[in-house]
Design a protein around this motif. Structure first.
Motif, PDB file in Angstrom:
ATOM      1  N   VAL A  39      -8.747 -10.809  26.466  1.00  0.00           N
ATOM      2  CA  VAL A  39      -9.680 -12.394  26.868  1.00  0.00           C
ATOM      3  C   VAL A  39      -8.652 -13.268  27.160  1.00  0.00           C
ATOM      4  N   ALA A  40      -7.749 -13.110  25.769  1.00  0.00           N
ATOM      5  CA  ALA A  40      -6.585 -14.443  25.577  1.00  0.00           C
ATOM      6  C   ALA A  40      -4.812 -14.318  25.606  1.00  0.00           C
ATOM      7  N   VAL A  41      -4.538 -14.450  25.592  1.00  0.00           N
ATOM      8  CA  VAL A  41      -3.320 -14.809  24.325  1.00  0.00           C
ATOM      9  C   VAL A  41      -3.211 -16.160  23.354  1.00  0.00           C
ATOM     10  N   LEU A  42      -2.715 -15.872  22.336  1.00  0.00           N
ATOM     11  CA  LEU A  42      -2.928 -16.978  21.131  1.00  0.00           C
ATOM     12  C   LEU A  42      -1.258 -17.036  20.549  1.00  0.00           C
ATOM     13  N   SER A  43      -0.883 -18.024  21.134  1.00  0.00           N
ATOM     14  CA  SER A  43       0.844 -18.132  20.691  1.00  0.00           C
ATOM     15  C   SER A  43       0.395 -17.901  19.229  1.00  0.00           C
ATOM     16  N   GLY A  44       2.384 -18.208  18.562  1.00  0.00           N
ATOM     17  CA  GLY A  44       2.333 -17.788  17.288  1.00  0.00           C
ATOM     18  C   GLY A  44       2.056 -18.902  16.240  1.00  0.00           C
ATOM     19  N   GLY A  45       1.348 -19.482  15.415  1.00  0.00           N
ATOM     20  CA  GLY A  45       1.285 -20.324  14.544  1.00  0.00           C
ATOM     21  C   GLY A  45      -0.396 -21.632  15.142  1.00  0.00           C
ATOM     22  N   LYS A  46      -0.643 -20.568  16.372  1.00  0.00           N
ATOM     23  CA  LYS A  46      -2.141 -21.064  16.607  1.00  0.00           C
ATOM     24  C   LYS A  46      -3.279 -20.647  14.996  1.00  0.00           C
ATOM     25  N   TYR A  47      -3.873 -22.102  14.600  1.00  0.00           N
ATOM     26  CA  TYR A  47      -4.813 -21.927  13.653  1.00  0.00           C
ATOM     27  C   TYR A  47      -5.930 -21.795  14.158  1.00  0.00           C
ATOM     28  N   VAL A  48      -6.448 -20.245  13.416  1.00  0.00           N
ATOM     29  CA  VAL A  48      -7.601 -20.242  13.723  1.00  0.00           C
ATOM     30  C   VAL A  48      -9.281 -19.195  12.847  1.00  0.00           C
ATOM     31  N   GLU A  49      -9.829 -19.192  12.965  1.00  0.00           N
ATOM     32  CA  GLU A  49     -10.870 -18.956  11.621  1.00  0.00           C
ATOM     33  C   GLU A  49     -10.732 -16.987  11.638  1.00  0.00           C
ATOM     34  N   VAL A  50     -10.916 -16.610  10.391  1.00  0.00           N
ATOM     35  CA  VAL A  50     -11.138 -15.251  10.394  1.00  0.00           C
ATOM     36  C   VAL A  50     -12.546 -15.066  10.109  1.00  0.00           C
ATOM     37  N   LEU A  51     -13.232 -13.825  10.755  1.00  0.00           N
ATOM     38  CA  LEU A  51     -14.668 -13.869  10.694  1.00  0.00           C
ATOM     39  C   LEU A  51     -14.964 -12.479  10.465  1.00  0.00           C
ATOM     40  N   GLY A  52     -13.923 -11.325  10.799  1.00  0.00           N
ATOM     41  CA  GLY A  52     -13.979 -10.114   9.853  1.00  0.00           C
ATOM     42  C   GLY A  52     -13.356  -8.966  10.149  1.00  0.00           C
ATOM     43  N   ARG A  53     -13.246  -7.621   9.988  1.00  0.00           N
ATOM     44  CA  ARG A  53     -12.398  -6.884   9.379  1.00  0.00           C
ATOM     45  C   ARG A  53     -13.507  -5.563   9.788  1.00  0.00           C
ATOM     46  N   GLU A  54     -11.774  -5.212  10.861  1.00  0.00           N
ATOM     47  CA  GLU A  54     -12.474  -3.363  10.813  1.00  0.00           C
ATOM     48  C   GLU A  54     -11.663  -2.659  10.672  1.00  0.00           C
ATOM     49  N   GLY A  55     -11.515  -2.020  10.349  1.00  0.00           N
ATOM     50  CA  GLY A  55     -10.184  -0.752  10.095  1.00  0.00           C
ATOM     51  C   GLY A  55      -9.047  -2.398  10.234  1.00  0.00           C
ATOM     52  N   THR A  56      -8.017  -2.144  11.143  1.00  0.00           N
ATOM     53  CA  THR A  56      -6.512  -2.961  10.754  1.00  0.00           C
ATOM     54  C   THR A  56      -7.228  -3.749  11.268  1.00  0.00           C
ATOM     55  N   TRP A  57      -8.194  -3.796  11.908  1.00  0.00           N
ATOM     56  CA  TRP A  57      -8.469  -5.151  12.921  1.00  0.00           C
ATOM     57  C   TRP A  57      -9.194  -6.452  12.612  1.00  0.00           C
TER      58      TRP A  57
END
Length: 83
Positions: A39-57
């Motif tokens: 749905v998107a492509v992000l470049s390396g170094g882009k700041y994000v918020e981690v909302l959760g995990r599922e397995g290795t995702w």
């Protein structure tokens, strides 16, 4: 009238993170699987918020302009950031 079941919602704190700078680009998917198109492509170094995990995702949120977006990336491409 039947009584309704009580639902408890647990809020987890958002974890700051960023797309690992070792990657030039990372695909963001609508669900934790490579079975759907990105749905998107992000470049390396882009700041994000981690909302959760599922397995290795990892589910992330990022902003583009004033709009927030959410999606899934492989966990190996997200580093957590110490505030």
């Amino acid at each position: 009238m039947t009584p309704q079941a009580s639902v408890t919602v647990t809020t987890i704190p958002l974890v700051p993170g960023k797309i690992t700078p070792r990657q030039k680009y990372v695909n963001v998917r609508p669900e934790p699987s490579t079975g759907k198109k990105p749905v998107a492509v992000l470049s390396g170094g882009k700041y994000v918020e981690v909302l959760g995990r599922e397995g290795t995702w990892v589910k992330i949120r990022w902003t583009r302009g004033k709009k927030a977006h959410e999606g899934w990336v492989a966990g190996k491409f997200v580093d957590t950031v110490t505030p």
